[in-house]
Design a protein around this motif. Structure first.
Motif, PDB file in Angstrom:
ATOM      1  N   GLU A 119       0.827  -1.212   0.000  1.00 16.39           N
ATOM      2  CA  GLU A 119       0.000   0.000   0.000  1.00 16.39           C
ATOM      3  C   GLU A 119       0.859   1.258   0.000  1.00 16.39           C
ATOM      4  N   LEU A 120       1.891   1.269   0.824  1.00 16.25           N
ATOM      5  CA  LEU A 120       2.774   2.435   0.889  1.00 16.25           C
ATOM      6  C   LEU A 120       3.490   2.621  -0.443  1.00 16.25           C
ATOM      7  N   SER A 121       3.936   1.549  -1.013  1.00 13.80           N
ATOM      8  CA  SER A 121       4.607   1.611  -2.308  1.00 13.80           C
ATOM      9  C   SER A 121       3.702   2.248  -3.358  1.00 13.80           C
ATOM     10  N   SER A 122       2.451   1.844  -3.393  1.00 13.17           N
ATOM     11  CA  SER A 122       1.496   2.391  -4.366  1.00 13.17           C
ATOM     12  C   SER A 122       1.248   3.875  -4.129  1.00 13.17           C
ATOM     13  N   VAL A 123       1.091   4.267  -2.874  1.00 17.60           N
ATOM     14  CA  VAL A 123       0.860   5.674  -2.550  1.00 17.60           C
ATOM     15  C   VAL A 123       2.058   6.519  -2.986  1.00 17.60           C
ATOM     16  N   LEU A 124       3.256   6.076  -2.677  1.00 10.62           N
ATOM     17  CA  LEU A 124       4.454   6.825  -3.064  1.00 10.62           C
ATOM     18  C   LEU A 124       4.589   6.920  -4.581  1.00 10.62           C
ATOM     19  N   TYR A 125       4.335   5.833  -5.267  1.00 10.62           N
ATOM     20  CA  TYR A 125       4.426   5.830  -6.726  1.00 10.62           C
ATOM     21  C   TYR A 125       3.418   6.812  -7.323  1.00 10.62           C
ATOM     22  N   ASN A 126       2.184   6.753  -6.862  1.00  5.78           N
ATOM     23  CA  ASN A 126       1.158   7.658  -7.382  1.00  5.78           C
ATOM     24  C   ASN A 126       1.489   9.116  -7.089  1.00  5.78           C
ATOM     25  N   ASP A 127       2.046   9.377  -5.912  1.00 10.27           N
ATOM     26  CA  ASP A 127       2.449  10.735  -5.559  1.00 10.27           C
ATOM     27  C   ASP A 127       3.539  11.236  -6.501  1.00 10.27           C
ATOM     28  N   MET A 128       4.499  10.382  -6.804  1.00  6.65           N
ATOM     29  CA  MET A 128       5.572  10.783  -7.727  1.00  6.65           C
ATOM     30  C   MET A 128       5.026  11.100  -9.109  1.00  6.65           C
ATOM     31  N   VAL A 129       4.137  10.256  -9.591  1.00  3.94           N
ATOM     32  CA  VAL A 129       3.556  10.487 -10.915  1.00  3.94           C
ATOM     33  C   VAL A 129       2.819  11.826 -10.948  1.00  3.94           C
ATOM     34  N   GLU A 130       2.072  12.127  -9.906  1.00  6.54           N
ATOM     35  CA  GLU A 130       1.363  13.409  -9.854  1.00  6.54           C
ATOM     36  C   GLU A 130       2.338  14.584  -9.840  1.00  6.54           C
ATOM     37  N   ARG A 131       3.431  14.437  -9.136  1.00  5.25           N
ATOM     38  CA  ARG A 131       4.423  15.520  -9.092  1.00  5.25           C
ATOM     39  C   ARG A 131       5.097  15.716 -10.446  1.00  5.25           C
ATOM     40  N   TRP A 132       5.300  14.638 -11.180  1.00  8.21           N
ATOM     41  CA  TRP A 132       5.896  14.755 -12.516  1.00  8.21           C
ATOM     42  C   TRP A 132       4.977  15.512 -13.462  1.00  8.21           C
TER      43      TRP A 132
END
Length: 122
Positions: free
Chosen positions: A62-75
């Motif tokens: 779950e944490l991995s998914s949240v971090l990944y999605n956050d990075m994509v949004e920042r990009w």
């Protein structure tokens, strides 16, 4: 990020050689190397990996998914500061210049001692 989850679940993130390797990777914070990074947020991930609590928590998918999605949004976000030398920076009006890579913040770069991935600090 999913790869980090796998490494955490297998115990690899706690291996002393891996922790030494994290120290070695600090050279990427030096300006001459940092300007070559395509994804400078990896420096933030490097910082997080130094935290024992993060290395434990990243084992949860779950944490991995949240971090990944956050990075994509920042990009997806446009850069907040214009690159030096662009029309925007010089005060001239006109179209925005396309920017090929994200800004690297000065706090992400600093002098780092030489570290061997296997033997630690030199």
């Amino acid at each position: 990020m999913q790869y980090l989850t796998y490494l955490a679940q297998t115990g690899f993130l706690e291996d002393e050689k891996f922790l030494n390797y994290l120290e070695y990777l600090e050279y990427w914070r030096r300006p001459e190397y940092a300007k070559q990074l395509v994804y400078p947020n990896c420096l933030h991930v490097l910082t997080m990996l130094k935290s024992p609590q993060f290395r434990k928590d990243i084992a949860k998918a779950e944490l991995s998914s949240v971090l990944y999605n956050d990075m994509v949004e920042r990009w997806k976000e446009p850069l907040r500061e214009p690159l030096k030398g662009t029309k925007e920076d010089s005060g001239a009006g006109g179209q925005e210049q396309p920017q090929s890579s994200p800004q690297i913040k000065s706090e992400d770069t600093h002098e780092v001692p030489q570290v061997s991935p296997v033997h630690g600090l030199k």
